[in-house]
Design a protein around this motif. Structure first.
Motif, PDB file in Angstrom:
ATOM      1  N   HIS A   3      10.364   3.389  -9.292  1.00 43.42           N
ATOM      2  CA  HIS A   3       9.503   3.358 -10.559  1.00 43.42           C
ATOM      3  C   HIS A   3       8.386   3.969 -10.267  1.00 43.42           C
ATOM      4  CE1 HIS A   3       8.405   0.059  -7.811  1.00 43.42           C
ATOM      5  NE2 HIS A   3       7.043   0.017  -8.490  1.00 43.42           N
ATOM      6  N   GLU A   4       7.377   4.053 -11.454  1.00 42.09           N
ATOM      7  CA  GLU A   4       6.407   5.191 -11.351  1.00 42.09           C
ATOM      8  C   GLU A   4       5.018   4.590 -10.703  1.00 42.09           C
ATOM      9  OE1 GLU A   4       6.041   2.759 -15.285  1.00 42.09           O
ATOM     10  OE2 GLU A   4       7.515   3.559 -14.043  1.00 42.09           O
ATOM     11  N   HIS A   5       4.958   3.499 -10.268  1.00 41.13           N
ATOM     12  CA  HIS A   5       3.661   2.948  -9.406  1.00 41.13           C
ATOM     13  C   HIS A   5       3.253   3.641  -8.492  1.00 41.13           C
ATOM     14  CE1 HIS A   5       4.225  -1.464 -11.730  1.00 41.13           C
ATOM     15  NE2 HIS A   5       3.990  -0.348 -12.412  1.00 41.13           N
ATOM     16  N   VAL A   6       2.072   3.973  -8.129  1.00 35.25           N
ATOM     17  CA  VAL A   6       1.420   5.008  -7.390  1.00 35.25           C
ATOM     18  C   VAL A   6       2.119   4.560  -5.854  1.00 35.25           C
ATOM     19  CG1 VAL A   6      -0.691   3.798  -6.726  1.00 35.25           C
ATOM     20  CG2 VAL A   6      -0.537   6.220  -6.417  1.00 35.25           C
ATOM     21  N   ASP A   7       2.128   3.357  -5.474  1.00 39.96           N
ATOM     22  CA  ASP A   7       2.774   2.926  -4.131  1.00 39.96           C
ATOM     23  C   ASP A   7       4.266   3.359  -3.938  1.00 39.96           C
ATOM     24  OD1 ASP A   7       3.210   0.801  -6.110  1.00 39.96           O
ATOM     25  OD2 ASP A   7       3.756  -0.534  -4.146  1.00 39.96           O
ATOM     26  N   HIS A   8       4.713   4.033  -4.949  1.00 42.45           N
ATOM     27  CA  HIS A   8       6.045   4.786  -4.859  1.00 42.45           C
ATOM     28  C   HIS A   8       6.207   5.698  -5.003  1.00 42.45           C
ATOM     29  CE1 HIS A   8       7.893   0.401  -4.331  1.00 42.45           C
ATOM     30  NE2 HIS A   8       6.830   0.050  -4.739  1.00 42.45           N
ATOM     31  N   ILE A   9       5.200   6.425  -5.405  1.00 44.53           N
ATOM     32  CA  ILE A   9       5.257   8.090  -5.675  1.00 44.53           C
ATOM     33  C   ILE A   9       4.120   8.671  -5.225  1.00 44.53           C
ATOM     34  CG2 ILE A   9       6.755   7.527  -7.703  1.00 44.53           C
ATOM     35  CD1 ILE A   9       4.009   8.163  -9.403  1.00 44.53           C
ATOM     36  N   ALA A  10       3.231   8.397  -4.488  1.00 44.93           N
ATOM     37  CA  ALA A  10       1.811   9.065  -4.021  1.00 44.93           C
ATOM     38  C   ALA A  10       2.251  10.396  -3.576  1.00 44.93           C
ATOM     39  CB  ALA A  10       1.129   8.218  -2.847  1.00 44.93           C
ATOM     40  N   GLY A  11       3.450  10.655  -2.701  1.00 48.93           N
ATOM     41  CA  GLY A  11       3.471  11.673  -1.893  1.00 48.93           C
ATOM     42  C   GLY A  11       4.758  12.739  -2.624  1.00 48.93           C
TER      43      GLY A  11
ATOM     44  N   THR B 184      24.001  13.808   4.927  1.00 54.48           N
ATOM     45  CA  THR B 184      23.371  13.491   3.809  1.00 54.48           C
ATOM     46  C   THR B 184      22.109  12.863   4.232  1.00 54.48           C
ATOM     47  OG1 THR B 184      25.271  13.540   2.780  1.00 54.48           O
ATOM     48  CG2 THR B 184      23.479  12.876   1.465  1.00 54.48           C
ATOM     49  N   HIS B 185      20.900  13.268   3.817  1.00 57.44           N
ATOM     50  CA  HIS B 185      19.670  12.363   3.896  1.00 57.44           C
ATOM     51  C   HIS B 185      18.876  12.285   2.832  1.00 57.44           C
ATOM     52  CE1 HIS B 185      20.540  13.430   8.198  1.00 57.44           C
ATOM     53  NE2 HIS B 185      20.795  14.727   7.787  1.00 57.44           N
ATOM     54  N   VAL B 186      18.648  11.186   2.391  1.00 62.75           N
ATOM     55  CA  VAL B 186      17.795  10.645   1.183  1.00 62.75           C
ATOM     56  C   VAL B 186      16.488   9.620   1.275  1.00 62.75           C
ATOM     57  CG1 VAL B 186      19.925  11.120  -0.201  1.00 62.75           C
ATOM     58  CG2 VAL B 186      19.089   8.870   0.116  1.00 62.75           C
ATOM     59  N   LEU B 187      15.678   9.928   0.498  1.00 60.98           N
ATOM     60  CA  LEU B 187      14.484   8.812   0.574  1.00 60.98           C
ATOM     61  C   LEU B 187      14.518   8.089  -0.499  1.00 60.98           C
ATOM     62  CD1 LEU B 187      11.409  11.446   1.595  1.00 60.98           C
ATOM     63  CD2 LEU B 187      12.970   9.709   3.295  1.00 60.98           C
ATOM     64  N   VAL B 188      14.298   6.754  -0.349  1.00 63.74           N
ATOM     65  CA  VAL B 188      13.981   5.746  -1.488  1.00 63.74           C
ATOM     66  C   VAL B 188      12.596   5.920  -1.714  1.00 63.74           C
ATOM     67  CG1 VAL B 188      14.136   3.740  -2.602  1.00 63.74           C
ATOM     68  CG2 VAL B 188      16.175   4.746  -1.349  1.00 63.74           C
ATOM     69  N   ASP B 189      11.848   6.498  -2.689  1.00 61.58           N
ATOM     70  CA  ASP B 189      10.405   6.366  -2.881  1.00 61.58           C
ATOM     71  C   ASP B 189       9.672   7.438  -1.959  1.00 61.58           C
ATOM     72  OD1 ASP B 189      10.613   4.700  -5.188  1.00 61.58           O
ATOM     73  OD2 ASP B 189      10.635   2.904  -4.186  1.00 61.58           O
ATOM     74  N   ALA B 190       8.622   7.629  -2.217  1.00 57.92           N
ATOM     75  CA  ALA B 190       7.547   8.535  -1.669  1.00 57.92           C
ATOM     76  C   ALA B 190       6.210   8.147  -1.974  1.00 57.92           C
ATOM     77  CB  ALA B 190       7.745   9.962  -1.950  1.00 57.92           C
ATOM     78  N   GLY B 191       5.839   6.922  -1.516  1.00 55.57           N
ATOM     79  CA  GLY B 191       4.591   6.065  -2.010  1.00 55.57           C
ATOM     80  C   GLY B 191       3.615   6.179  -0.838  1.00 55.57           C
ATOM     81  N   ILE B 192       3.619   7.087   0.111  1.00 55.09           N
ATOM     82  CA  ILE B 192       2.703   7.412   1.229  1.00 55.09           C
ATOM     83  C   ILE B 192       2.678   8.908   0.951  1.00 55.09           C
ATOM     84  CG2 ILE B 192       3.064   5.330   2.368  1.00 55.09           C
ATOM     85  CD1 ILE B 192       4.820   7.132   4.311  1.00 55.09           C
ATOM     86  N   SER B 193       1.424   9.412   1.770  1.00 58.18           N
ATOM     87  CA  SER B 193       1.163  10.847   1.558  1.00 58.18           C
ATOM     88  C   SER B 193       2.315  11.610   2.239  1.00 58.18           C
ATOM     89  CB  SER B 193      -0.178  10.971   2.586  1.00 58.18           C
ATOM     90  OG  SER B 193       0.140  11.039   3.877  1.00 58.18           O
TER      91      SER B 193
ATOM     92  N   SER C 136       0.816  -1.173   0.037  1.00 62.18           N
ATOM     93  CA  SER C 136       0.039   0.003   0.054  1.00 62.18           C
ATOM     94  C   SER C 136       0.970   1.208   0.052  1.00 62.18           C
ATOM     95  CB  SER C 136      -0.785   0.083   1.088  1.00 62.18           C
ATOM     96  OG  SER C 136      -0.125  -0.145   2.477  1.00 62.18           O
ATOM     97  N   GLY C 137       2.030   1.346   0.200  1.00 69.79           N
ATOM     98  CA  GLY C 137       2.900   2.458   0.174  1.00 69.79           C
ATOM     99  C   GLY C 137       4.271   2.124   0.666  1.00 69.79           C
ATOM    100  N   ASN C 138       5.618   2.783   0.074  1.00 64.46           N
ATOM    101  CA  ASN C 138       6.842   2.581   0.507  1.00 64.46           C
ATOM    102  C   ASN C 138       7.678   3.897   0.600  1.00 64.46           C
ATOM    103  OD1 ASN C 138       7.177  -0.654  -0.068  1.00 64.46           O
ATOM    104  ND2 ASN C 138       5.766   0.258  -1.604  1.00 64.46           N
ATOM    105  N   CYS C 139       8.400   3.788   1.598  1.00 65.99           N
ATOM    106  CA  CYS C 139       9.288   5.073   1.658  1.00 65.99           C
ATOM    107  C   CYS C 139      10.187   4.841   2.487  1.00 65.99           C
ATOM    108  CB  CYS C 139       8.612   6.172   2.115  1.00 65.99           C
ATOM    109  SG  CYS C 139       9.474   7.857   2.438  1.00 65.99           S
TER     110      CYS C 139
END
Length: 265
Positions: free
Chosen positions: A56-64, A22-31, A11-14
């Motif tokens: 990748h572009e699936h919504v559970d990886h880019i929602a936010g 240094t601070h990075v995120l891999v994906d932002a698939g939650i709000s 349902s969502g990944n971040c």
């Protein structure tokens, strides 16, 4: 170096990865709000994030992604085809072109003191990648959303101190569950998701004495259970043709809706 799952599941990944500076995120698939709350839980805010790396572009990886990138002007690193697909995803909203930075598999780049090396994965998306990180002698990888793996995958994941690896579904739960036939076939296919069994088999090929932590991620809410993923992966390690046993390495299951343990290495 540090790595932490802010959210991981169908349902969502971040995922957070970083160093002292240094601070990075891999994906932002939650709000965006949930990302912010997760960052607050680990002592950071959106203003501290230097980059968002998209697999990748699936919504559970880019929602936010749209909300976060526009609010803070955060650079977005992803492949060109994935960037195009994101810009065509209406739910994300318009993201300024200048925030996108193209990456290619096997072409390493740096974000401040963190080295990032994308790797190819097999998934039904435009041009998906996983990410490996290096900081000094420390190495980590985030590798989810792959329907299959091969010798290339194994080579990419060797030598990691910390590995976040997909254990998406239990094959039997998926086969007898309520999903329509076409969706079951997609998940089980070579461009779908890694089962608990295959996750354990892949892991068995990259184990080494200095592996400090394994995180199982991207579990399906409908077709898996954390305990089942954990036990199946351990069993596959026991059965594999290597000198290790399932209990030789600390394995944790990333939580779906809350921040998991921060791993420092």
């Amino acid at each position: 170096m540090r790595l932490c799952s802010i959210a991981s599941g169908s349902s969502g990944n971040c995922i957070y990865a970083g160093t002292d500076t240094t601070h990075v995120l891999v994906d932002a698939g939650i709000s965006g709000k949930r990302v912010e709350n997760g960052l607050n839980d680990i002592g950071l805010t959106g203003r501290d994030i230097d980059a968002i790396l998209i697999t990748h572009e699936h919504v559970d990886h880019i929602a936010g992604l749209g909300v976060l990138s526009r609010r803070y002007g955060i650079p977005i690193y992803t492949t060109e085809k994935t960037a195009d697909a994101i810009q065509e995803t209406k739910s994300v909203g318009k993201i300024p072109e200048e925030l996108f930075h193209p990456v290619c598999a096997e072409e390493a780049f740096t974000i401040k003191d963190l080295t990032v090396n994308p790797m190819r994965i097999s998934h039904d998306a435009a041009d998906p990648v996983g990410y490996r990180f290096s900081y000094g002698s420390s190495h980590a990888a985030v590798c989810t959303d792959l329907g299959t793996y091969n010798d290339y995958t194994v080579e990419c994941l060797k030598g990691m101190d910390v590995l976040l690896l997909e254990a998406n579904h239990d094959v039997n739960m998926l086969q007898v569950g309520s999903y329509p036939y076409y969706l079951k076939q997609r998940i089980l296919g070579n461009r779908g998701h890694l089962s608990n069994e295959n996750s354990g088999r892949l892991l068995s090929r990259v184990l080494h004495d200095n592996l400090k932590k394994v995180i199982l991620g991207h579990l399906s809410q409908e077709n898996n259970l954390p305990e089942l993923a954990y036990e199946t992966v351990r069993m596959e390690i026991d059965l594999a043709d290597n000198p290790y046993h399932g209990g030789d390495f600390p394995i944790q299951v990333a939580k779906r809706n809350e921040v998991s343990e921060m791993i420092c290495f």
